[in-house]
Write a protein that holds these residues in place. Sequence first.
Motif, PDB file in Angstrom:
ATOM      1  N   THR A 114      -0.164   3.644 -10.990  1.00 57.03           N
ATOM      2  CA  THR A 114      -1.488   4.106 -11.409  1.00 57.03           C
ATOM      3  C   THR A 114      -2.431   2.942 -11.583  1.00 57.03           C
ATOM      4  O   THR A 114      -2.011   1.815 -11.894  1.00 57.03           O
ATOM      5  N   ALA A 115      -3.708   3.198 -11.343  1.00 55.75           N
ATOM      6  CA  ALA A 115      -4.734   2.180 -11.558  1.00 55.75           C
ATOM      7  C   ALA A 115      -5.023   2.060 -13.050  1.00 55.75           C
ATOM      8  O   ALA A 115      -4.551   2.859 -13.873  1.00 55.75           O
TER       9      ALA A 115
ATOM     10  N   GLU B 209      -4.931   7.202  -7.965  1.00 54.10           N
ATOM     11  CA  GLU B 209      -6.098   6.392  -7.613  1.00 54.10           C
ATOM     12  C   GLU B 209      -7.339   7.021  -8.244  1.00 54.10           C
ATOM     13  O   GLU B 209      -7.291   8.121  -8.808  1.00 54.10           O
TER      14      GLU B 209
ATOM     15  N   ILE C  85       1.255   8.012  -6.599  1.00 53.43           N
ATOM     16  CA  ILE C  85       0.236   6.967  -6.707  1.00 53.43           C
ATOM     17  C   ILE C  85      -1.057   7.606  -7.212  1.00 53.43           C
ATOM     18  O   ILE C  85      -1.618   8.496  -6.562  1.00 53.43           O
TER      19      ILE C  85
ATOM     20  N   LEU D  18      -8.535   4.605 -15.597  1.00 54.31           N
ATOM     21  CA  LEU D  18      -9.099   5.699 -14.804  1.00 54.31           C
ATOM     22  C   LEU D  18      -9.810   6.694 -15.718  1.00 54.31           C
ATOM     23  O   LEU D  18      -9.319   7.007 -16.800  1.00 54.31           O
TER      24      LEU D  18
ATOM     25  N   ARG E 273      -1.606  10.589  -4.659  1.00 50.55           N
ATOM     26  CA  ARG E 273      -0.765  10.607  -3.481  1.00 50.55           C
ATOM     27  C   ARG E 273       0.688  10.829  -3.888  1.00 50.55           C
ATOM     28  O   ARG E 273       1.168  10.219  -4.853  1.00 50.55           O
TER      29      ARG E 273
END
Length: 454
Positions: free
Chosen positions: A345-346, A385, A383, A349, A390
């Motif tokens: 993970t970013a 974003e 994932i 967010l 994803r």
Amino acid sequence: MPGTWVRSLSLQLWVASMVALAISLTLIVSLVLGAFYYFPDKMWQEDENSQLAHRIAEGIRYDVNGTPVSLDLEPRIDWLLKVAPEEVMYRIFDQQGHLLLFSTDGAAMSDRHPWGRQGLALLADSQQKISINGEEYSLLTRKIEHNGHFFYQQLATNTLFNRAMMDTKLRPIPHVIGWTLFIASIVFAILFPLIFLFLLRPLRIASRAAASITPANLQTRLAIDDVPSEIKPLMAAFNDALSRLEKGFKVQQEFLASVAHELQTPLTLLRGQIELQTDIREPGLMFREIDLMARQVRQLLHLAEVSEQQNYTFGDVDRDEVAADVIDYLQPKARGRQVTLLLQTAVDLPLIRADKGALFILLKNLIENAIHVTPADHAVKVIIEAAAIRVVDNGPGIPAENLPLLFTRFWRGTETVSEGAGLGLAICKEIATAHRWLITVETSGQGTHFVLWL
């Protein structure tokens, strides 16, 4: 696309209107000019003679006894009588036929046509053809009144002279009409699309409303208040069809939910009875079949729930937290298949607007499918974003011919190894549509990427 333009109603109406305008104007101009050229007496000469005689009569000056004694003509009329004395002549008579006033050649005309003094009362307010020195003239006789006294006025105009004058006046008309038609066509060609767009505004509004109608939004109806009366029956029929569709869809969803609810209890009781029976052969196989049926029932319930917009409760949701919960929930199944679940993970967010439970079901279905197709000792990556989530597996991929069918209800590929009713991805599609998200699939021989675009 050229084909689209050819089939465009706007273009077809524009072309048809331009052709109709050109044909109509051409016919009108041809008829008018033809009437002037081939029927000059009716279209031109008689009217010109009447106007000229009227202006001459307005210039008559009377003495104290009311007798015409002179003319005071406007300059254009006076000039015409002086430059063409033999082509345009007038005479003024009293009631007894005595000549009172006349133009330069009026007296001569009187001498050459003594019958002109006779029968004036019968000739009054008429036009006729006469011959003077072998040339055709148009003779107008009018009865005029002044202070209770009546007089007779005659005006003779040379027919050839009149036609020459008419030709002089009409000669520039075709050019003027041609330029007028050209300018009118340009203006019409520019204004027509604007007018047509304005007239079609109700249809564009109805089209946008129709485009917004989805299985999750069947309550919308097309407004018919401000549409043309010719289109109202079509839109009313469309609204009726929507009402029937909405009713049928609700019946289907209610039946689906009812069946799923009714099946849950018997399955639970059946499993309990099997557990109590110690003499049953291969109970594990029966438990497996019951668990499979229970899973299919749960999927039917989920499908019934996510297909109704009112079942969603939107709020600010932390996507990282939901993804972590899904991974924790599926961790036992992943360990049982020796598959590793990885979450990437970013940082920082923002929250998203979503139904938390629905997002959980969507991610659960995607990740669970990925677990089923991923070989042992490999990983499924989730994932997170800023604009997408994803889910990446290491499975064999999906054949290209199967991609259009992935989100179809109850569809299962022949090569699938998962146990289910083919509803998981259909549920994901319903949830994504309700949130106005998009799901795309990228596949190869080394795995499949499901991308949820937020």
